[in-house]
Design a protein around this motif. Structure first.
Motif, PDB file in Angstrom:
ATOM      1  N   ASN A 279       4.902   5.122  -8.835  1.00 52.12           N
ATOM      2  CA  ASN A 279       5.762   4.606  -9.617  1.00 52.12           C
ATOM      3  C   ASN A 279       6.589   5.689 -10.284  1.00 52.12           C
ATOM      4  O   ASN A 279       7.887   6.167 -10.337  1.00 52.12           O
ATOM      5  CB  ASN A 279       5.637   3.503 -10.669  1.00 52.12           C
ATOM      6  CG  ASN A 279       5.508   2.171  -9.789  1.00 52.12           C
ATOM      7  OD1 ASN A 279       5.942   2.065  -9.051  1.00 52.12           O
ATOM      8  ND2 ASN A 279       4.675   1.249 -10.603  1.00 52.12           N
ATOM      9  N   ASN A 283      10.294   7.516  -9.255  1.00 53.00           N
ATOM     10  CA  ASN A 283      11.120   7.967 -10.308  1.00 53.00           C
ATOM     11  C   ASN A 283      11.766   9.299 -10.236  1.00 53.00           C
ATOM     12  O   ASN A 283      12.989   9.325 -10.240  1.00 53.00           O
ATOM     13  CB  ASN A 283      11.007   7.480 -11.689  1.00 53.00           C
ATOM     14  CG  ASN A 283      10.834   5.943 -11.717  1.00 53.00           C
ATOM     15  OD1 ASN A 283      11.353   5.232 -11.252  1.00 53.00           O
ATOM     16  ND2 ASN A 283      10.261   5.717 -12.928  1.00 53.00           N
ATOM     17  N   LYS A 335      19.704   2.500 -12.595  1.00 54.50           N
ATOM     18  CA  LYS A 335      19.971   2.448 -11.095  1.00 54.50           C
ATOM     19  C   LYS A 335      20.585   1.197 -10.581  1.00 54.50           C
ATOM     20  O   LYS A 335      20.245   0.072 -11.168  1.00 54.50           O
ATOM     21  CB  LYS A 335      18.577   2.687 -10.468  1.00 54.50           C
ATOM     22  CG  LYS A 335      17.766   4.026 -10.767  1.00 54.50           C
ATOM     23  CD  LYS A 335      16.277   3.964 -10.245  1.00 54.50           C
ATOM     24  CE  LYS A 335      15.534   5.089 -11.092  1.00 54.50           C
ATOM     25  NZ  LYS A 335      14.195   5.173 -10.697  1.00 54.50           N
ATOM     26  N   GLY A 342       9.164  -0.359 -12.934  1.00 55.01           N
ATOM     27  CA  GLY A 342       8.221   0.742 -12.526  1.00 55.01           C
ATOM     28  C   GLY A 342       7.415   1.111 -13.705  1.00 55.01           C
ATOM     29  O   GLY A 342       6.103   1.238 -13.630  1.00 55.01           O
TER      30      GLY A 342
HETATM   31 MG   LIG Z   1      11.007   2.934 -11.033  1.00 47.96          MG
END
Ligand SMILES: [Mg+2]
Ligand SMILES: Nc1ncnc2c1ncn2[C@@H]1O[C@H](COP(=O)(O)OP(=O)(O)OP(=O)(O)O)[C@@H](O)[C@H]1O
Length: 377
Positions: A279, A283, A335, A342
């Protein structure tokens, strides 16, 4: 609600205090008048009897001290003077009382004629002083109630969130189980069948099944009390990175470094920790628009330098300081296609299941970010 009740009672008690204080003032004035009258009368008629018994003796609540100009105590009432005290001790106690009384109210002067004067010192009755402190007591009670309520509320909210996470994870693992086992059966059928001999599809299918197994394992681990084991932490990090490397743009360069002695271990649950690394790295990849470097460094850190720190640094767009905590909130995302789950999940995994910590260690907008995972050795 508690504040409103508190405010109303404070106002009301203040009103009561004022009324009671006025009444005590009147009472003490009357007392002083009666005293003056008794002192200045020579005869012993019924008026004096009345004044003495009905008024002076009737004061059973307001503490008073009657003293002459030199400060010698002539009489006192409604004061708690223990019988065991000797003369000097009693004197001292009474003078302390006089000082206290003087700080509350100026004494009442009784003119005796020929320039002689007596003083009547007095202070608030016990009821009045209790009533004065009552709002404070009440505020303290309300404040402690608020604190307890706050903790109870946040505890129950956390407990509810836990139930949702755990329940959903368990259900997901459970539901994935059935198609997964049938896929495995199909795959082994294909492997043995001459029709598919030499076909790459069988191998690819096996990889995807392995991947599905990992996902199922993650969900089932987060849906139960995960087992922690001493694992070679460098190997875990490297394996996670190897897995990721082939799935992201080749312009992202991964590096894994260890400042720990070779073979150093941390107490972790591998599928869950891999999920965290994945995760955080995903990112990082997103933050770099597919080009840059991601470096994982293992070192000692945290409490007394006894914990294992895994620092994951990217060269991405960075996080403003004001968002260092916010990024971990479920639902926070910048996003278009993000869920904002996450990091919330990663934090849960590290803090709830590993009793470690996950936080933004460093970040500068435009330069990059370092997330730190602290694990117990
Ligand atoms: Mg993420
Ligand atoms: N390495 C990073 N650099 C810059 N910003 C980051 C970085 N990691 C996280 N963020 C910010 O934190 C937000 C939350 O991240 P998180 O992983 O929780 O959710 P997401 O990636 O947006 O969605 P999801 O992971 O659920 O698909 C991101 O939207 C991003 O704005």
């Amino acid at each position: 609600m508690a504040l409103v009740i508190g405010a109303v009672t404070v106002v009301y008690t203040n009103l009561l205090v004022r009324r009671l204080s006025e009444r005590e003032q009147q009472q003490i004035d009357l007392y002083a008048k009666a005293l003056r009258f008794v002192i200045n009368s020579e005869s012993d008629d019924t008026n004096i009897q009345f004044a003495s018994t009905e008024i002076i003796e009737a004061n059973k609540t307001i503490p008073v001290i009657w003293a002459d100009a030199e400060g010698t105590v002539l009489d006192y009432r409604n004061l708690d003077v223990p019988a065991r005290l000797n003369e000097a001790e009693r004197e001292r106690l009474l003078h302390r009382e006089i000082d206290e009384m003087r700080s509350q109210h100026p004494p009442i002067v009784v003119e005796l004629g020929a320039g002689l004067r007596n003083y009547i010192y007095y202070k608030d009755s016990v009821i009045l002083s209790q009533l004065r402190t009552y709002p404070l007591v009440q505020l303290a009670v309300i404040a402690s109630l608020a604190v307890v309520a706050y903790f109870a509320f946040s505890y129950s909210r956390r407990a509810e969130q836990n139930r949702v996470w755990v329940g959903l994870a368990k259900e997901t693992a459970h539901q994935l189980g059935t198609p997964l086992s049938s896929l495995m059966a199909w795959q082994s059928y294909m492997k043995d069948s001459p029709r598919f001999e030499g076909e790459p599809v069988v191998e690819e299918l096996a990889k995807d099944i392995r991947r599905l197994e990992i996902i199922t394992e993650r969900f089932s681990n987060i849906g139960s009390v995960p087992v922690l084991k001493d694992e070679d932490i460098y190997q875990v990090a490297e394996r996670a990175v190897d897995y990721l490397k082939v799935r992201v743009s080749r312009k992202v360069v991964f590096k894994v470094e260890s400042l720990l002695p070779p073979g150093a271990t941390a107490r972790v649950n591998v599928p869950l920790l891999e999920w965290v690394i994945e995760n955080v790295c995903k990112n990082a990849v997103d933050a770099m628009d597919g080009r840059g470097s991601i470096t994982l460094v293992l070192r000692h850190g945290g409490r007394n330098h006894k914990q294992i720190a895994l620092d994951i640094t990217d060269t991405g767009k960075g996080i403003p300081k004001s968002k260092f905590e916010t990024v971990f909130l479920p639902g926070y995302t910048t996003k278009k296609r993000g869920w904002g789950l996450g990091l919330a999940l990663a934090k849960r995994i590290i803090e709830n299941y590993h009793k470690g910590r996950l936080y933004v260690r460093w970040s500068e907008v435009g330069k990059g970010t370092t997330f730190r995972v602290l694990l117990n050795a």
